[in-house]
Design a protein around this motif. Structure first.
Motif: not given
Ligand SMILES: [Zn+2]
Length: 242
Positions: A26-32, A59-61, A79-80
Motif C-alpha cells: 500500500k505504501w512505500g518510500l520513494p526512490g532516491l 502524511e500517509h498520502g 524520518a516520518l
C-alpha cells in the motif's frame, strides 16, 4: 548450530495450484534521485514491512506513489516513517510498508510467490509452523480482492533483513557502501556464503541484510515445513563462514 537454507519458489509444486495474485504494498518510500554522495538514482528491492501501518501518520498520502525524490525530500519522508518501523531498520529508498493490495483468484497452496523474493502463506500453514516452534514468524493481513465467494485466508510474513553475505562470496574489488545513501552496487553471487557472526539467533526466517531479496530459513523452519507436508518452497543449503 543451525543450518541455513535459501528459500525460493518451488515452481513444480506451486504450479499444481491455480492460485494467482497481482498486488503491491500500500505504501512505500520513494526512490532516491541523484544521490549527492554517489550520483546514482535508485530504489532497492526486497525490503517489505507489511506490519507497518502508515495510516497512523497524517502524511500517509505522500507514500502512495512510487517515484524518485531528491535527497532532502527522501530524508524527510524516511524520518516520518522511522518511529513506526522496527528499531534499527535501515529503510533505504524503495522500502515498502503496509498490506498487499491487489486482486487474486483460484485455489492457493500453502505458499505462493510473487517473483523469488515475496511469499504469501495460508493461515493454516502459518498456524502449523508456529505450533511446531518455528520462531520469528509475523503474519500480516493482506488486502487482496478475491473473485470467488469464499476467499482463502492469506497472509504475508514480515521477513526482516538480518545477517550478511560473507565477503568471500563478493568480488574482491567491491566498493564499500555509499556513505550518504548506503547503496552498494552488488550483483547477487551465484554461490552465496553467509557470514556466521552476523546471523540472527532468535528467528528462523530472515532476509540477508546486504541482499534483501535473498530469504533464509533455518533447519528448524525447513523441518517444520516438510513435516507438515506444506509445499511451495525449494530449499538450497548455503555455507556459513566465520
Ligand atoms: Zn549514494
Amino acid at each position: 548450530m543451525s543450518r541455513y537454507f535459501w528459500l525460493r519458489d518451488d515452481t513444480v509444486a506451486t504450479s499444481r495450484y491455480s492460485g494467482d495474485f497481482d498486488a503491491a504494498h500500500k505504501w512505500g518510500l520513494p526512490g532516491l534521485k541523484n544521490c549527492p554522495g554517489c550520483g546514482v538514482t535508485w530504489a532497492g528491492a526486497g525490503r517489505q514491512y507489511p506490519a507497518v501501518d502508515l495510516s497512523l501518520i497524517p502524511e500517509h498520502g505522500e507514500f502512495e506513489e512510487a517515484r524518485p525524490e531528491p535527497f532532502p525530500e527522501f530524508v524527510r519522508l524516511q524520518a516520518l516513517v522511522r518511529p513506526l518501523a522496527p528499531p534499527n531498520s535501515e529503510l533505504p529508498p524503495g522500502t515498502n510498508f503496509g498490506p498487499l493490495v491487489g486482486t487474486a483468484s483460484g485455489q492457493f497452496g500453502p505458499f505462493t510467490w510473487l517473483g523469488h523474493s515475496l511469499m504469501i502463506i495460508r493461515r493454516d500453514t502459518l498456524d502449523s509452523l508456529q505450533a511446531a516452534g518455528v520462531r520469528g514468524l509475523l503474519g500480516c493481513k493482506t488486502e487482496l480482492k478475491f473473485r470467488q465467494k469464499t476467499p482463502p485466508d492469506i497472509l504475508e510474513l514480515q521477513i526482516e533483513p538480518r545477517g550478511l553475505l560473507h565477503r568471500d562470496c563478493l568480488p574482491p574489488d567491491v566498493a564499500p557502501p555509499c556513505t550518504t545513501c548506503g547503496r552498494q552496487g552488488l550483483s547477487r553471487p551465484d554461490d552465496p556464503i553467509l557470514d556466521e557472526a552476523s546471523l540472527p539467533t532468535d528467528t528462523d526466517l530472515f532476509r540477508v541484510g546486504n541482499f534483501a531479496t535473498v530469504i533464509i530459513g533455518t533447519d528448524r523452519f525447513k523441518d517444520a515445513v516438510e513435516q507438515g507436508g506444506w509445499t511451495g518452497i525449494s530449499f538450497r543449503e548455503l555455507p556459513v563462514r566465520s
